[in-house]
Design an enzyme around this catalytic site. Structure first.
Site, PDB file in Angstrom:
ATOM      1  N   ASP A 438       0.703  -1.090   0.037  1.00  0.00           N
ATOM      2  CA  ASP A 438      -0.269  -0.030  -0.063  1.00  0.00           C
ATOM      3  C   ASP A 438       0.938   1.784   0.388  1.00  0.00           C
ATOM      4  O   ASP A 438       2.313   1.404   0.590  1.00  0.00           O
ATOM      5  CB  ASP A 438      -0.884  -0.053   1.035  1.00  0.00           C
ATOM      6  CG  ASP A 438      -1.625   1.021   1.143  1.00  0.00           C
ATOM      7  OD1 ASP A 438      -2.788   0.719   0.525  1.00  0.00           O
ATOM      8  OD2 ASP A 438      -1.943   2.198   2.010  1.00  0.00           O
ATOM      9  N   GLU A 481      -4.629   1.946  -4.199  1.00  0.00           N
ATOM     10  CA  GLU A 481      -3.717   2.167  -4.015  1.00  0.00           C
ATOM     11  C   GLU A 481      -2.613   1.210  -3.272  1.00  0.00           C
ATOM     12  O   GLU A 481      -1.855   1.438  -3.148  1.00  0.00           O
ATOM     13  CB  GLU A 481      -2.608   3.868  -3.034  1.00  0.00           C
ATOM     14  CG  GLU A 481      -3.218   3.467  -1.701  1.00  0.00           C
ATOM     15  CD  GLU A 481      -4.927   4.149  -1.894  1.00  0.00           C
ATOM     16  OE1 GLU A 481      -5.244   5.101  -0.257  1.00  0.00           O
ATOM     17  OE2 GLU A 481      -5.638   3.416  -1.879  1.00  0.00           O
TER      18      GLU A 481
END
Length: 562
Positions: A438, A481
């Site tokens: 992430d 993301e």
């Protein structure tokens, strides 16, 4: 035992040709027996169908094995018999009833024997592939991309390739003053190589490539050009001279890295497609399979129609090459049968047949296939045609299966890869890892610099991951993301060190916005797939480790602990 892969191609093709000639001699004898029945008016309906099928097969295959006159002669007779054979197949009358056939066909059939007396030697008409590796089309990761800057004075390009090296490319600079060293470095890299130059030296670079690299290899060495003039006239001039891509100052490094990545995927993939060949002529099918395989296309032959559906599921081809007539089966009907299953609705089916009547071709295409290639086809034409169609098929597949922003596997497909790897771990006992990754403070990136810059950050990380991971690793965009990685045969400690090194490289990248720039870090959680009963549990464990990493300060990797 001799490994068949080590036998020269021309010798293997010669073996197939010898087998074909031996079979054709037997087929001609059978046809001559039918000719005798025609003379005596004893040819039965089932004999007529068998005669037609033999002629159809001979018409389609003889030219491939160096006997074009035999194929043409068989085709003429086949066309004359075809209406009678089709009427016989549709008839409800007893197949053992005698059928009337023009007596002239008997003489034409007997003349076939004169056309098989002196078959030529087989020729190796297909070049060896640059690399006979396994399937690497799923991504460029594991295919170390080489970027060579070539110039008379390499000072300007040296700084540029140094920036590109941060994205995971193998970069170097070569000078025209040492051409031998440049050629050696180009040839020693088995993966995709991109040649980079300034626009004022493009002609010199293309001349260098043409003089020092085999023409057949030019596809693997595309030229990327950089310059200062972004006008239409300048870009048109560069395109006309032969450049593959052009970038204008000020350079957008993430965009350039992404373009190099896509060129590598297009030009450097060792496997150029997967083709299922469906043909009851085993010698011809094996010939096609051998020629395609030696050209870097993975091919599998199905000679028995009842095996077709199981082979489709096992092989998952990009393209099906299928004869229209397969003994007692119809390729047209088989194409319709394939379309019964939704997963194969988009699978390209190309008929490879001696059928040359445009109306009959259109009728067959309307029932489930996409295109016709008329037998006989040369080896070179077959390879080129299949490459083009496989590439297009994979482009369409990518549109459906890959994330549009990053080109990585979509959420559902990367989860399936975790399932597959768990099954492999159970079979072989090897350790494997799943990684949840992430971007740190990504909302701040979007809020501060805009969603456009956020997309650039995501694409840049995707490119870096592809260039640093192994060919066997799988990468997917899990959402937003977040990325999900599957690392086969990798222990958690090694995975953590490897992902940590990637995170360090990513943190060094500067994303420019006007006169400003910013940097982004990443966090990751690692879990051993082997420790869990189902894939979802392994993914959840990696996600939990990522959560712990976030609370421990971000910018690092945490291994899941029970």
């Amino acid at each position: 035992m001799t490994n068949g892969a080590n036998i020269p191609l021309h010798k293997r093709l010669q073996v197939l040709q010898d087998r074909f000639v031996e079979r054709a001699q037997g087929d001609i004898q059978t046809l001559c027996n039918f000719a005798d029945l025609i003379d005596r008016h004893h040819l039965e309906r089932n004999d007529l169908v068998a005669c037609y099928q033999l002629l159809h097969r001979m018409a389609g295959s003889a030219g491939t094995f160096g006997l074009p006159e035999l194929g043409a002669a068989a085709r003429v007779i086949e066309k004359q018999i075809k209406p009678l054979a089709e009427a016989t197949e549709d008839s409800v009358d007893d197949k053992r009833d005698a059928v009337s056939v023009p007596a002239s066909l008997a003489g034409a059939i007997r003349k076939l024997a004169d056309l098989i007396q002196n078959p030529p030697q087989s020729k190796d008409s297909v070049a060896e592939p640059a690399n006979d590796g396994e399937d690497s089309f799923g991504g460029t990761h594991g295919m170390q991309i080489h970027v060579m800057a070539l110039a008379h004075s390499p000072d300007y390009l040296s700084g540029l390739v140094a920036e590109l090296a941060v994205y995971g490319f193998l970069c170097d600079v070569a000078s025209f003053s040492q051409p031998e060293a440049a050629v050696t470095r180009l040839k020693e890299h088995s993966g995709a190589t991109i040649i980079m130059c300034v626009d004022s030296e493009l002609d010199d670079v293309l001349s260098f490539r043409n003089e020092n690299l085999p023409k057949a290899e030019h596809r693997r060495f595309p030229v990327v050009c950089v310059g200062h003039d972004g006008s239409f006239e300048s870009r048109y001039r560069v395109a006309a001279r032969g450049a593959t891509a052009y970038f204008c100052e000020p350079l957008d490094m993430p965009e350039m890295a992404e373009r190099i990545e896509s060129l590598a995927l297009e030009r450097g993939s060792r496997l150029q497609g997967r083709v299922l060949i469906v043909d009851d002529d085993k010698e011809l099918g094996e010939h096609y399979s051998l020629v395609l395989s030696r050209a870097g296309i993975k091919a599998r032959l199905v000679s028995e129609p009842f095996e077709l559906m199981s082979e489709l599921s096992a092989f998952e081809p990009d393209l099906v090459l299928m004869d229209v007539q397969l003994g007692g089966y119809s390729g047209v009907t088989l194409a319709r049968l394939i379309r019964f299953e939704p997963r194969w609705l988009g699978l390209p089916i190309v008929y490879l047949s001696s059928e040359d009547n445009p109306e009959n071709q259109l009728d067959a295409l309307a029932k489930g296939a996409d295109e016709f290639l008329v037998k006989p086809v040369t080896d070179d034409y077959l390879v080129r045609s299949v490459r083009i169609r496989c590439y297009r098929a994979r482009q369409l597949s990518d549109l459906m299966n890959r994330d549009s922003l990053t080109g990585l596997l979509k959420h559902s497909l990367i989860k399936q890869e975790v399932d597959k790897e768990l099954a492999r771990c159970r079979r072989s006992g090897h350790p494997s890892c799943v990684v949840m990754l992430d971007l740190d403070h990504f909302k701040r990136v979007n809020d501060t610099w805009g969603h456009g810059q956020g997309d650039i950050v995501i694409r840049t990380l995707a490119n870096l991951l592809r260039n640093r991971l192994r060919e066997t690793d799988m990468i997917g965009r899990y959402g937003g993301e977040e990325f999900l990685l599957v690392l086969p045969q990798c222990e958690p400690r090694i995975a953590a060190e490897f992902i940590g090194a990637i995170g360090k490289s990513f943190a060094e990248l500067a994303f420019g916005v006007g006169d400003d720039s910013f940097q982004v870090t990443l966090s990751a959680g690692v879990a051993s797939i082997n420790d869990f009963a189902v894939a979802d549990q392994a993914i959840e464990a990696a996600d939990q480790a990522l959560y712990e990493r976030k609370h421990a300060g971000r910018n690092g990797v945490t291994i899941y602990a029970r």
